[in-house]
Design a protein around this motif. Structure first.
Motif, mmCIF file in Angstrom:
data_model
loop_
_atom_site.group_PDB
_atom_site.id
_atom_site.type_symbol
_atom_site.label_atom_id
_atom_site.label_comp_id
_atom_site.label_asym_id
_atom_site.label_seq_id
_atom_site.Cartn_x
_atom_site.Cartn_y
_atom_site.Cartn_z
ATOM 1 N N THR A 123 45.941 44.684 58.069
ATOM 2 C CA THR A 123 45.013 45.780 57.722
ATOM 3 C C THR A 123 43.729 45.205 57.145
ATOM 4 N N ILE A 124 43.868 44.263 56.215
ATOM 5 C CA ILE A 124 42.676 43.664 55.599
ATOM 6 C C ILE A 124 41.886 42.865 56.642
ATOM 7 N N LEU A 138 33.344 36.041 51.559
ATOM 8 C CA LEU A 138 33.751 36.060 50.142
ATOM 9 C C LEU A 138 35.158 36.615 49.976
ATOM 10 N N LEU A 139 35.437 37.724 50.665
ATOM 11 C CA LEU A 139 36.734 38.387 50.500
ATOM 12 C C LEU A 139 37.869 37.576 51.119
ATOM 13 N N LEU A 167 31.282 40.013 44.581
ATOM 14 C CA LEU A 167 32.656 40.317 44.991
ATOM 15 C C LEU A 167 32.969 41.795 44.774
ATOM 16 N N PHE A 168 32.519 42.329 43.643
ATOM 17 C CA PHE A 168 32.796 43.742 43.377
ATOM 18 C C PHE A 168 32.111 44.616 44.420
ATOM 19 N N LEU A 174 34.660 47.042 51.291
ATOM 20 C CA LEU A 174 35.990 46.984 51.902
ATOM 21 C C LEU A 174 36.756 48.275 51.615
ATOM 22 N N ALA A 175 36.618 48.789 50.386
ATOM 23 C CA ALA A 175 37.293 50.039 50.011
ATOM 24 C C ALA A 175 36.832 51.187 50.899
#
Length: 199
Positions: A123-124, A138-139, A167-168, A174-175
């Motif tokens: 999924t990611i 980064l992720l 990153l946030f 991504l969210a």
């Protein structure tokens, strides 16, 4: 860095070119994955990965051993891909960031934890492919390599605090994508649990 890596690095610097194939075998999959995150196309990612190892071989004498060899090679990969992207002037992916709070990003992380490990990874991976190159890179280091902020900072040449902010923002993007792809029941149940816990 494993002492093992250092043994091969010293052998290469002493003229044993064959020792480099061990390092290539050890890191080629991840260098390719990181290149794919940046380039978004398999052929270009393969070329970038090859370039990375050629550059790494030529500049191995500059590797001082003050960080892990893996961190150093990821940095070479990152810079190689950035150079190629600038040269290609390719249109970058963009993601509209919804105004996610930190709690909502954590909620999505918790929801992901409920998915089977293999399914979670897939999924990611699928969602990372839809992100801009920098965020995706980064992720990958954050989720799959589990690098610390300090290590990621060395890879991308930023201060740890800047990496934390980036990153946030990347996790918010991504969210946004995950929210569209994840089963809403999983997310809703977590949001209910979170709200109940903080009443």
């Amino acid at each position: 860095m494993t002492t093992n890596d250092q043994v091969y690095i010293e052998a290469i610097l002493n003229g044993d070119a064959n020792a480099f194939t061990v390092l290539v075998d050890r890191y080629k999959d991840l260098v390719y994955t990181l290149s794919l995150r940046m380039m978004k196309h398999t052929e270009e990612a393969e070329e970038a990965a090859q370039d990375t190892f050629i550059k790494a071989y030529k500049s191995l004498n500059k590797f001082k051993g003050d960080s892990k060899f893996s961190t150093w090679i990821y940095r070479v990969a990152y810079n190689t891909c950035l150079d190629r992207l600038k040269k290609n002037k390719r249109q970058q992916y963009t993601v509209e960031i919804n105004e996610y709070t930190e709690h909502q990003v954590k909620t999505l992380d918790n929801a992901l934890d409920q998915i089977e490990a293999k399914e979670k990874e897939q999924t990611i991976q699928n969602c990372l492919a839809l992100l801009p190159s920098d965020d995706s890179f980064l992720l990958t280091l954050y989720y799959f390599e589990e690098l610390s902020l300090e290590e990621i900072a060395k890879v991308v040449g930023l201060k740890p605090n800047n990496v934390k902010v980036k990153l946030f923002r990347s996790r918010k993007k991504l969210a946004t994508i995950l929210k569209k792809n994840l089963d809403n029941d999983i997310i809703d149940s977590y949001e209910r649990t979170y709200r109940a816990a903080f009443r």
